[in-house]
Design a protein around this motif. Structure first.
Motif, short mmCIF file in Angstrom:
data_model
loop_
_atom_site.label_atom_id
_atom_site.label_comp_id
_atom_site.label_asym_id
_atom_site.label_seq_id
_atom_site.Cartn_x
_atom_site.Cartn_y
_atom_site.Cartn_z
N ALA A 165 0.87 -1.17 0.04
CA ALA A 165 -0.01 -0.08 0.06
C ALA A 165 0.90 1.18 0.01
CB ALA A 165 -1.00 -0.08 1.12
N ASP A 166 1.97 1.26 0.66
CA ASP A 166 2.96 2.57 0.83
C ASP A 166 3.80 2.43 -0.38
OD1 ASP A 166 4.25 0.13 1.73
OD2 ASP A 166 5.17 1.45 3.24
N TRP A 167 3.86 1.60 -1.27
CA TRP A 167 4.63 1.67 -2.36
C TRP A 167 4.52 2.62 -3.27
CZ3 TRP A 167 4.57 1.06 -7.69
CH2 TRP A 167 5.64 0.69 -8.44
N GLN A 168 5.37 3.33 -3.77
CA GLN A 168 5.51 4.52 -4.79
C GLN A 168 6.48 4.37 -6.18
OE1 GLN A 168 6.33 8.11 -2.78
NE2 GLN A 168 4.38 8.83 -3.45
N PRO A 169 6.12 4.35 -7.09
CA PRO A 169 7.26 4.39 -8.22
C PRO A 169 8.34 5.17 -8.10
CG PRO A 169 5.10 5.46 -8.87
CD PRO A 169 4.93 4.88 -7.91
N ILE A 170 9.47 4.91 -8.52
CA ILE A 170 10.77 5.52 -8.03
C ILE A 170 10.67 7.00 -8.44
CG2 ILE A 170 12.25 5.21 -10.16
CD1 ILE A 170 14.40 4.27 -8.04
#
Length: 107
Positions: A33-38
């Motif tokens: 859920a807290d993942w963001q693309p670089i």
């Protein structure tokens, strides 16, 4: 008129197992859920030393490119043809070839 066959418990059990496995695979492949693309993450500012190193590399690279461009142009420059002594036919051929080289005509 067709009739539906009675539900076979073995087939139903296999179907539910398959659905559960597909659900587990889908959960494994979804990002947290807290993942963001670089490219959306906030940037960590570079240190002054790292920034200067990067700029020095860039200057060196651009200078080398300029030198290559300069010497590449030098190689293609028209040279004086022994004080214009030579056959006129050769000059005409050279001129025609030069025109062909600078045009976008296909041979």
């Amino acid at each position: 008129m067709t009739t539906t066959p009675p539900a076979d418990p073995r087939i139903e059990a296999v179907a539910t197992r398959l659905k559960e496995a597909a659900q587990k695979r889908a959960e494994a492949y979804t990002p947290p859920a807290d993942w963001q693309p670089i490219w959306k993450r906030p940037r960590k500012p570079k240190t002054i030393k790292a920034k200067k190193e990067q700029l020095a590399k860039q200057r060196k690279r651009l200078k080398a490119a300029g030198v290559r461009r300069f010497y590449g142009a030098q190689a293609r420059r028209p040279r004086p043809r022994q004080n214009r002594i030579g056959s006129a036919a050769a000059r005409r051929d050279a001129r025609a070839l030069s025109r062909m080289r600078h045009s976008n005509a296909w041979l």
